[in-house]
Design a protein around this motif. Structure first.
Motif: not given
Length: 358
Positions: A1-29
């Protein structure tokens, strides 16, 4: 089952940093708005001590955890519902997820710019939620217009849907989310195709700094009033902890005053808002956690493994994970009457170990 959670917020609040921490993947932050244009997807394992216990019992060659899918969505800004800041594109990405993790900046740091200048977490929440409400208002109003002819023809289905949409519009006019409107399961089915943003469950993720950042009373009052699910997390530190050896993280957490649960708690909260449970299969080849919606029947759960387990379902052999772990083997569990045969109507429980018979 593929269910997803979208990480949402204003710019520069830590969304991509959170994503990086969760997945270990490198996305722009980087420290500027709109650095994330296309959503990034990460598959995050659900922490579960039960899985290891079952794997050791079966001496499994592979151990595969249940997972939650997180999607990093670029920052929303005021006016997004009117297309500001690539808003329409981002709102579309949010519409495609099953739940929302709304990241809210609480910490103070003059070196990290805030799109509104001052740090005001409750105002940030109001800005984001208002944009989601305005987008849903447009969706609902447009749908009501298309129903007008059918309503005039006294179509029962159109009249029912139009009445539901009126109630939603009234909530939006009052600045409330669609989830504040009491809807029966049947009514939810009627409007399901609209895929409303504010009907999705929301987990508020407060980005704090260590144990120094107090959660404002205004936020606590808001969460209580809305009966909202929330978690406070030092996102930057969690990202840094992910880059050091696992055996060193415990002592560093204590030194930094960061909760031991950290990201594990976030993932479990995500599981909670998606209303998911985990059942297990275990054997010499592999022990695996499978994700299903709460209150799923045995055939529905079987479909998570293969459609044959739903279409050709005969029965399921079920034992609770702890009973199996405590007795030490299937044979011992059977001797003690802890292994049951269940039929098509059986509702799968969190922690069940299941062998499907077809």
């Amino acid at each position: 089952m593929s269910l997803s959670i979208g990480i949402v917020g204003l710019p520069n609040v830590g969304k991509s940093t959170l994503f990086n921490a969760l997945t270990g993947r490198s996305v722009p932050a980087e420290n500027y708005p709109f650095c994330t244009i296309d959503p990034s997807v990460g598959i995050v394992p659900v922490p579960d001590k039960r899985l290891g216990a079952l794997s050791r019992l079966s001496n499994s060659q592979k151990t595969i955890p249940a997972v939650v899918e997180f999607i990093d969505i670029a920052g929303l800004v005021e006016g997004a519902s009117k297309g500001e800041g690539l808003g329409n594109q981002f709102l579309t990405h949010i519409r495609e997820v099953d739940a929302i993790a709304e990241v809210v900046r609480v910490f103070q740091d003059k070196d990290i710019i805030h799109v509104h200048g001052d740090i005001n977490p409750l105002h940030d929440i109001e800005v984001i939620n208002l944009e989601l409400i305005l987008a849903d208002f447009q969706t609902v109003s447009k749908r009501r217009q298309t129903l007008e002819k059918e309503v005039k023809r006294q179509s029962k289905e159109a009249i029912l849907e139009s009445e539901i949409l009126k109630r939603l519009e009234a909530a939006f006019d009052a600045g409330k989310l669609a989830q504040s409107v009491e809807l029966s399961e049947e009514e939810k089915k009627v409007i399901k195709s609209l895929n409303l943003l504010t009907l999705k469950p929301i987990l508020y993720v407060l980005n704090v700094k260590g144990s120094e950042t107090a959660v404002p009373d205004s936020l606590l009052e808001f969460f209580k009033k809305e009966n909202a699910l929330w978690i406070a997390l030092d996102i930057r530190t969690e990202g840094e902890l992910g880059q050091i050896a696992p055996e060193e993280r415990g002592s560093l957490r204590k030194e930094l005053g960061v909760s031991e649960e950290g990201l594990d708690t976030l993932v479990m909260k995500g599981y909670e808002i998606l209303d998911l449970i985990t059942f297990f299969t275990t054997g010499a080849d592999e022990t695996r956690g499978w994700t299903v919606k709460r209150d799923s029947t045995a055939p529905m759960a079987g479909a998570a493994i293969h459609t044959d387990f739903k279409d050709k379902f005969i029965r399921a052999e079920v034992v609770f994970w702890k009973d199996l772990a405590d007795t030490g083997s299937y044979a011992s569990a059977r001797e003690k009457g802890l292994v049951r045969l269940e039929g098509k109507e059986y509702i799968v429980k969190d922690g069940d170990v299941i062998e499907f018979k077809i």
